[in-house]
Design an enzyme around this catalytic site. Structure first.
Site, PDB file in Angstrom:
ATOM      1  N   VAL A 115       0.830  -1.203   0.000  1.00 29.78           N
ATOM      2  CA  VAL A 115       0.000   0.000   0.000  1.00 29.78           C
ATOM      3  C   VAL A 115       0.868   1.258   0.000  1.00 29.78           C
ATOM      4  O   VAL A 115       0.696   2.163  -0.821  1.00 29.78           O
ATOM      5  CB  VAL A 115      -0.955  -0.022   1.219  1.00 29.78           C
ATOM      6  CG1 VAL A 115      -1.629   1.319   1.419  1.00 29.78           C
ATOM      7  CG2 VAL A 115      -1.988  -1.126   1.035  1.00 29.78           C
ATOM      8  N   THR A 169      -1.829  -4.517   9.563  1.00 30.98           N
ATOM      9  CA  THR A 169      -2.811  -4.683  10.637  1.00 30.98           C
ATOM     10  C   THR A 169      -3.210  -6.168  10.645  1.00 30.98           C
ATOM     11  O   THR A 169      -4.284  -6.528  10.159  1.00 30.98           O
ATOM     12  CB  THR A 169      -4.042  -3.781  10.417  1.00 30.98           C
ATOM     13  OG1 THR A 169      -4.450  -3.865   9.044  1.00 30.98           O
ATOM     14  CG2 THR A 169      -3.768  -2.342  10.766  1.00 30.98           C
ATOM     15  N   CYS A 223      -5.704  -9.442   3.317  1.00 34.13           N
ATOM     16  CA  CYS A 223      -7.004  -8.792   3.518  1.00 34.13           C
ATOM     17  C   CYS A 223      -8.141  -9.755   3.839  1.00 34.13           C
ATOM     18  O   CYS A 223      -8.710  -9.693   4.926  1.00 34.13           O
ATOM     19  CB  CYS A 223      -7.357  -7.980   2.273  1.00 34.13           C
ATOM     20  SG  CYS A 223      -6.188  -6.632   1.993  1.00 34.13           S
TER      21      CYS A 223
HETATM   22  N1  LIG Z   1      -1.804  -5.488   0.351  1.00 32.73           N
HETATM   23  C1  LIG Z   1      -3.020  -5.157  -0.056  1.00 32.73           C
HETATM   24  O1  LIG Z   1      -3.465  -5.594  -1.107  1.00 32.73           O
HETATM   25  C2  LIG Z   1      -3.881  -4.206   0.754  1.00 32.73           C
HETATM   26  C3  LIG Z   1      -5.010  -3.659   0.152  1.00 32.73           C
HETATM   27  C4  LIG Z   1      -5.797  -2.779   0.863  1.00 32.73           C
HETATM   28  C5  LIG Z   1      -5.472  -2.488   2.187  1.00 32.73           C
HETATM   29  N2  LIG Z   1      -4.378  -3.062   2.777  1.00 32.73           N
HETATM   30  C6  LIG Z   1      -4.066  -2.685   4.150  1.00 32.73           C
HETATM   31  O2  LIG Z   1      -3.006  -1.743   4.133  1.00 32.73           O
HETATM   32  C7  LIG Z   1      -2.151  -1.914   5.279  1.00 32.73           C
HETATM   33  C8  LIG Z   1      -0.725  -2.150   4.839  1.00 32.73           C
HETATM   34  O3  LIG Z   1      -0.682  -3.371   4.126  1.00 32.73           O
HETATM   35  P1  LIG Z   1       0.509  -3.747   3.146  1.00 32.73           P
HETATM   36  O4  LIG Z   1       0.015  -4.881   2.327  1.00 32.73           O
HETATM   37  O5  LIG Z   1       1.024  -2.537   2.463  1.00 32.73           O
HETATM   38  O6  LIG Z   1       1.617  -4.262   4.183  1.00 32.73           O
HETATM   39  P2  LIG Z   1       3.137  -4.692   3.864  1.00 32.73           P
HETATM   40  O7  LIG Z   1       3.475  -5.748   4.834  1.00 32.73           O
HETATM   41  O8  LIG Z   1       3.303  -4.953   2.401  1.00 32.73           O
HETATM   42  O9  LIG Z   1       3.978  -3.387   4.178  1.00 32.73           O
HETATM   43  C9  LIG Z   1       3.984  -2.779   5.401  1.00 32.73           C
HETATM   44  C10 LIG Z   1       5.335  -2.108   5.608  1.00 32.73           C
HETATM   45  O10 LIG Z   1       5.241  -1.376   6.820  1.00 32.73           O
HETATM   46  C11 LIG Z   1       6.500  -1.441   7.469  1.00 32.73           C
HETATM   47  N3  LIG Z   1       6.295  -1.051   8.855  1.00 32.73           N
HETATM   48  C12 LIG Z   1       5.725  -1.739   9.866  1.00 32.73           C
HETATM   49  N4  LIG Z   1       5.673  -0.972  10.977  1.00 32.73           N
HETATM   50  C13 LIG Z   1       6.210   0.226  10.642  1.00 32.73           C
HETATM   51  C14 LIG Z   1       6.438   1.421  11.345  1.00 32.73           C
HETATM   52  N5  LIG Z   1       6.076   1.570  12.592  1.00 32.73           N
HETATM   53  N6  LIG Z   1       7.028   2.424  10.691  1.00 32.73           N
HETATM   54  C15 LIG Z   1       7.382   2.297   9.397  1.00 32.73           C
HETATM   55  N7  LIG Z   1       7.200   1.188   8.680  1.00 32.73           N
HETATM   56  C16 LIG Z   1       6.605   0.167   9.304  1.00 32.73           C
HETATM   57  C17 LIG Z   1       6.985  -2.848   7.219  1.00 32.73           C
HETATM   58  O11 LIG Z   1       8.391  -2.936   7.333  1.00 32.73           O
HETATM   59  C18 LIG Z   1       6.493  -3.090   5.776  1.00 32.73           C
HETATM   60  O12 LIG Z   1       7.495  -2.777   4.820  1.00 32.73           O
HETATM   61  C19 LIG Z   1      -2.782  -3.046   6.073  1.00 32.73           C
HETATM   62  O13 LIG Z   1      -3.676  -2.516   7.006  1.00 32.73           O
HETATM   63  C20 LIG Z   1      -3.563  -3.803   5.018  1.00 32.73           C
HETATM   64  O14 LIG Z   1      -4.639  -4.541   5.568  1.00 32.73           O
HETATM   65  C21 LIG Z   1      -3.562  -3.893   2.070  1.00 32.73           C
END
Ligand SMILES: NC(=O)c1ccc[n+]([C@@H]2O[C@H](COP(=O)([O-])OP(=O)(O)OC[C@H]3O[C@@H](n4cnc5c(N)ncnc54)[C@H](O)[C@@H]3O)[C@@H](O)[C@H]2O)c1
Length: 401
Positions: A11, A83, A257
């Site tokens: 994201v 999350t 998700c």
């Molecule tokens: N992946 C999807 O398709 C998608 C779609 C819609 C919503 N979401 C939601 O978006 C959010 C993020 O998901 P994602 O898939 O991007 O996760 P991800 O695991 O791909 O990336 C998250 C990043 O955040 C970093 N991180 C964790 N804690 C941190 C902090 N305190 N400071 C800075 N960086 C930190 C991690 O190192 C990681 O690189 C979640 O809530 C998820 O449910 C994801």
């Protein structure tokens, strides 16, 4: 305007590259390896190509960083951290908490703080705002808003620009500034009356999918017991031009998700005194699919898998991505091993997983297809073992779910 995006995963990196068309973006992440790679122009996610990233870097409007102090002076902060669920399948806001801490400790003036991470209704108002206030040494009058992310990694027809984006602020000023921010790079903004509506809508979108996938997975089991082809049944039902939406059976649900978000809704429902019975049952059905599949494979193979070489084909949770989070392949491998099978896996898109590498697509007694990537042909899969069980409906000639 300088903005910071906390978390550079699926994201955060996607939003960072889009926003860097207009704003100066600090892509903050705790993981130094990811940050180094990003600054060298190597994208680790589908949907952000190396050329997108290099363009953002060379424009001078994108830099990745592990230094909290780089957030100082940013006017907008976007939170995009994981999350997940904890060991009891309850919401785990540890990463959101650490994001709040880094924001609070480093902001040097008032900012608009937008949460894009998926969480239960009330997270912005009752968790994020109080956490930032608790960790802040200097008191600033920050604005808070939510705009849940709907990105579908790897999808080409819908992206940040053309996917309608929900948003709402805790105050009218926050709502207005959020609209201004996203309108520079999103075509379709949908304002809702409160952050809680936006948070609930995001959870319900994925709950709708989770429940319908479970329903169709149950139908697959019923159809097999009745000797009916489930996919033909679904195609037939799909000819109705209204009141029906087609979902397909599978080995279960995966990714960050669909297996996770409904449990956020179930948890908040329970706290409000309502049992989310559909969500609980859908979780059970989807999580049991790998066991059901292993049972079918065992039955078709003389009633025992002891010592049999079983190849699981495709361990990513969906086609053409390398993401293995919450993949049903993991539960399937466990279920097959429990029945005595010697299990290996093939997935050229994932490459290596849990410290093991993808093996050749050949030489097995049994192959079970969980995910079919475009780069792996159905013909190759059919040749990999004398018995092939297909959960995807894409390998014609294999035994179908
Ligand atoms: N992946 C999807 O398709 C998608 C779609 C819609 C919503 N979401 C939601 O978006 C959010 C993020 O998901 P994602 O898939 O991007 O996760 P991800 O695991 O791909 O990336 C998250 C990043 O955040 C970093 N991180 C964790 N804690 C941190 C902090 N305190 N400071 C800075 N960086 C930190 C991690 O190192 C990681 O690189 C979640 O809530 C998820 O449910 C994801």
């Amino acid at each position: 305007m300088k903005i910071a995006v906390i978390g550079q995963g699926y994201v955060g990196l996607t939003i960072s590259t889009f926003a860097s068309q207009v704003y100066e973006v600090i892509g903050f992440d705790l993981n130094p390896i990811i940050v180094d790679q990003l600054n060298q122009g190597h994208s680790h996610i589908e949907g952000v190509t190396p050329s997108d990233l290099r363009f953002a870097i060379s424009s001078g409007r994108y830099v990745a960083s592990t230094k909290g102090s780089d957030i100082a002076g940013c006017e907008i902060i976007v939170i995009a951290v994981p999350t997940p669920l904890d060991g009891n399948r309850k919401p785990d806001l540890t990463y959101v908490d650490s994001a709040c801490k880094v924001i609070a400790e480093n902001l040097t003036g008032p900012a608009l703080i937008i949460n894009e991470s998926t969480s239960y209704p009330g997270t912005l108002r009752d968790y994020i705002k109080p956490a930032i206030e608790k960790y802040s040494k200097q008191k600033f009058d920050h604005q808070y808003a939510i705009s849940p992310e709907r990105v579908d990694p790897g999808r080409e027809d819908y992206n940040q620009k053309n996917t309608p984006r929900l948003y709402a602020g805790l105050t009218p000023e926050a709502t207005k500034r959020t609209r201004e921010f996203y309108s520079t790079f999103c075509d379709n903004l949908v304002e809702v009356s409160s952050p809680e509506v936006a948070e609930a809508a995001k959870l319900f979108e994925n709950t709708f999918r989770q429940v319908n996938i479970a329903l169709v997975n149950e139908l697959a089991q019923i159809s097999h017991a009745l000797g009916i082809d489930v996919r033909e049944t679904l195609d037939a039902a799909g000819t109705k031009p209204y009141g029906f939406m087609k979902f397909s059976p599978s080995a279960g649900v995966g990714g960050h998700c669909i297996p996770v978000d409904p449990s956020y809704l179930a948890d908040v429902a329970e706290k409000a005194g309502v049992q989310a019975t559909f969500i609980q049952r859908a979780n059970e059905v989807n999580l049991d699919m790998p066991k059901y599949i292993a049972g079918r494979v065992e039955k078709d193979n003389g009633g025992s898998l002891k010592g049999k070489k079983v190849l699981v084909v495709g361990v990513a949770y969906k086609p053409n991505v390398a993401d293995t989070r919450e993949t049903p392949a993991e539960l399937l491998i466990n279920a097959l091993e429990k029945l005595g099978a010697v299990v290996t896996w093939n997935d050229p898109v994932v490459g290596s997983w849990h410290g093991k590498d993808s093996v050749a697509l050949s030489g097995a007694d049994i192959a079970v297809v969980v995910t079919k990537h475009d780069v792996v042909s159905a013909a190759e899969i059919l040749k990999s073992a004398p018995y092939v069980f297909d959960t995807t409906g894409k390998v014609k000639g294999a035994v179908q779910l």
